[in-house]
Motif scaffolding. Structure first.
Motif, short mmCIF file in Angstrom:
data_model
loop_
_atom_site.label_atom_id
_atom_site.label_comp_id
_atom_site.label_asym_id
_atom_site.label_seq_id
_atom_site.Cartn_x
_atom_site.Cartn_y
_atom_site.Cartn_z
N SER A 1 7.98 3.21 7.22
CA SER A 1 9.18 3.41 8.03
C SER A 1 9.42 1.85 8.48
CB SER A 1 8.74 4.25 9.04
OG SER A 1 8.91 5.49 8.86
N ALA A 2 8.32 1.07 9.09
CA ALA A 2 8.64 -0.22 9.56
C ALA A 2 9.19 -1.23 8.41
CB ALA A 2 7.31 -0.85 10.01
N ILE A 3 9.20 -1.15 7.13
CA ILE A 3 9.55 -1.86 6.03
C ILE A 3 11.26 -1.23 5.87
CG2 ILE A 3 9.75 -2.47 3.56
CD1 ILE A 3 6.54 -1.96 3.76
N ILE A 4 11.22 -0.03 5.79
CA ILE A 4 12.57 0.77 5.51
C ILE A 4 13.49 0.49 6.51
CG2 ILE A 4 13.53 2.79 4.63
CD1 ILE A 4 10.89 3.68 3.37
N ASP A 5 13.25 1.12 7.81
CA ASP A 5 14.20 1.07 8.70
C ASP A 5 15.27 -0.33 9.06
OD1 ASP A 5 13.39 3.61 9.30
OD2 ASP A 5 12.15 3.32 11.10
N PRO A 6 14.56 -1.37 8.67
CA PRO A 6 15.51 -2.66 8.97
C PRO A 6 16.35 -2.84 7.80
CG PRO A 6 13.06 -3.35 9.52
CD PRO A 6 13.23 -1.82 8.85
N ALA B 1 3.38 -2.03 12.73
CA ALA B 1 4.21 -3.43 12.07
C ALA B 1 4.37 -3.25 10.66
CB ALA B 1 3.16 -4.65 12.76
N ALA B 2 5.35 -4.03 10.24
CA ALA B 2 5.51 -3.79 8.48
C ALA B 2 4.35 -4.79 7.95
CB ALA B 2 6.98 -4.36 8.37
N PRO B 3 3.84 -4.12 7.09
CA PRO B 3 2.98 -4.97 6.16
C PRO B 3 3.58 -6.06 5.54
CG PRO B 3 2.68 -2.45 5.52
CD PRO B 3 4.00 -2.68 6.39
N TYR C 1 4.46 -4.56 -2.53
CA TYR C 1 3.49 -4.13 -1.40
C TYR C 1 2.65 -3.31 -2.30
CZ TYR C 1 7.24 -4.88 1.76
OH TYR C 1 8.30 -5.67 2.40
N LYS C 2 1.12 -3.49 -2.04
CA LYS C 2 0.00 -2.99 -2.70
C LYS C 2 -0.95 -2.06 -1.83
CE LYS C 2 -0.01 -6.59 -6.30
NZ LYS C 2 -1.04 -7.42 -7.25
N GLY C 3 -1.18 -1.03 -2.27
CA GLY C 3 -1.91 -0.05 -1.32
C GLY C 3 -1.15 1.14 -0.73
N ALA C 4 -1.95 2.15 -0.42
CA ALA C 4 -1.30 3.41 -0.10
C ALA C 4 -1.04 3.23 1.53
CB ALA C 4 -2.43 4.69 -0.31
N MET C 5 0.31 3.02 1.66
CA MET C 5 0.56 2.81 3.07
C MET C 5 0.88 4.42 3.76
SD MET C 5 3.37 -0.32 2.57
CE MET C 5 4.21 0.55 1.16
N SER C 6 0.78 4.20 5.04
CA SER C 6 1.25 5.42 6.06
C SER C 6 2.53 5.53 6.08
CB SER C 6 0.64 5.18 7.16
OG SER C 6 1.35 3.93 8.00
N ASP D 1 -1.05 -4.63 -11.02
CA ASP D 1 -2.56 -4.80 -11.41
C ASP D 1 -3.32 -3.83 -10.66
OD1 ASP D 1 -2.77 -6.13 -9.20
OD2 ASP D 1 -3.39 -8.07 -9.97
N SER D 2 -2.75 -2.96 -9.92
CA SER D 2 -3.57 -2.29 -9.20
C SER D 2 -2.48 -1.09 -8.74
CB SER D 2 -4.40 -2.82 -7.96
OG SER D 2 -3.14 -3.31 -7.11
N THR D 3 -3.27 0.11 -8.34
CA THR D 3 -2.34 1.33 -8.07
C THR D 3 -2.72 1.89 -6.55
OG1 THR D 3 -3.62 2.81 -9.22
CG2 THR D 3 -1.84 1.74 -10.52
N PRO D 4 -1.91 2.26 -5.82
CA PRO D 4 -0.68 2.16 -6.15
C PRO D 4 0.05 0.82 -5.83
CG PRO D 4 -0.82 3.38 -3.99
CD PRO D 4 -2.21 3.15 -4.50
N THR D 5 1.10 0.56 -6.54
CA THR D 5 1.88 -0.70 -6.17
C THR D 5 3.63 -0.19 -6.00
OG1 THR D 5 0.68 -2.26 -7.23
CG2 THR D 5 2.97 -2.75 -6.84
N PHE D 6 4.18 -0.76 -4.97
CA PHE D 6 5.37 -0.43 -4.48
C PHE D 6 6.40 -1.60 -4.55
CE2 PHE D 6 2.57 2.51 -2.09
CZ PHE D 6 3.13 3.71 -2.39
#
Length: 241
Positions: free
Chosen positions: A234-239, A55-57, A224-229, A212-217
């Protein structure tokens, strides 16, 4: 506030930074950070393996992409095509363990799957929380067109130079492998304008885009904050493709 270091004492300070200060690299409240107060942007809890797509964060905010992509104090370091449908901007710190984890475990597949295929472009922006992270980014900027390879080496060798007794010497050994001499290493780390510009990139991220924190995307304007898998990214980008 970003720590103030003069041109004269940056190199000296690198040799004397206590390990606890280096380990506090992922968070900065604007005051002197204590180790117990450090709250780096953590990845979401690991999900059980399943055949279904991740699922997309949930996005944690939005920014104006036109404002985000305006030129700053330093030229953006980019991989991928300008006309890619998806733009990913990452604010990272060289001494942040979660940034290193993302660089080692997620970024290679992100690059192969989306950046190299023209589907996404990726921009890395400096967000150092301590003098060692500033030095790492300065060396990457000084590495004669090898910014991303230098960043990759510093992330992969993070344990060898972050939190050690003499960060300056540890960085010098890594830099020599990348073609630096003692003289070019010291010239880079005593470049006051470059240091000021790196700090300006961080200040702009904090002031204008509330980093205010890293990584931030920022992915097409969503935060989106935090080191995503790779599955989460992919769940964010593909749509968006």
């Amino acid at each position: 506030m970003i720590r103030s270091l003069s041109r004269r004492n940056l190199l000296t300070s690198l040799a004397a930074i206590p390990a606890v200060a280096l380990l506090a690299a992922c968070s900065d409240s604007g005051e002197k950070a204590e180790a117990q107060d450090v709250k780096p942007a953590a990845p979401e809890p690991a999900k059980p393996a399943a055949p279904a797509a991740a699922a997309a964060p949930e996005a944690q905010g939005t920014v104006d992409m036109a404002a985000l992509l305006k030129p700053g104090a330093l030229p953006d370091m980019q991989l991928g095509k300008d006309d890619a449908k998806v733009t990913i901007v990452e604010y990272a710190s060289m001494t942040c363990p979660h940034c290193a984890h993302f660089a080692e475990t997620t970024f290679p597949e992100l690059k192969t799957k989306y950046i190299d295929t023209g589907k996404a472009r990726y921009i890395l922006r400096e967000f150092p929380f301590d003098p060692s992270a500033e030095a790492g980014f300065m060396l990457a900027r000084c590495s004669k067109g090898n910014y991303f390879p230098m960043v990759d080496v510093l992330f992969r060798q993070q344990a060898n130079w972050v939190g050690v007794n003499n960060t300056k010497d540890a960085l010098l050994q890594i830099a020599k492998l990348a073609g630096f001499t003692q003289e070019s290493f010291e010239a880079c780390l005593t470049d006051q304008k470059l240091l000021d510009d790196v700090r300006s990139v961080q200040k702009r991220g904090a002031d204008e885009f509330k980093v205010d924190s890293t990584p931030t995307f920022f992915i097409n304007g969503k935060t989106y904050k935090g080191a995503m898998s790779i599955a989460e990214m992919s769940a964010i980008i593909d749509p968006l493709l």
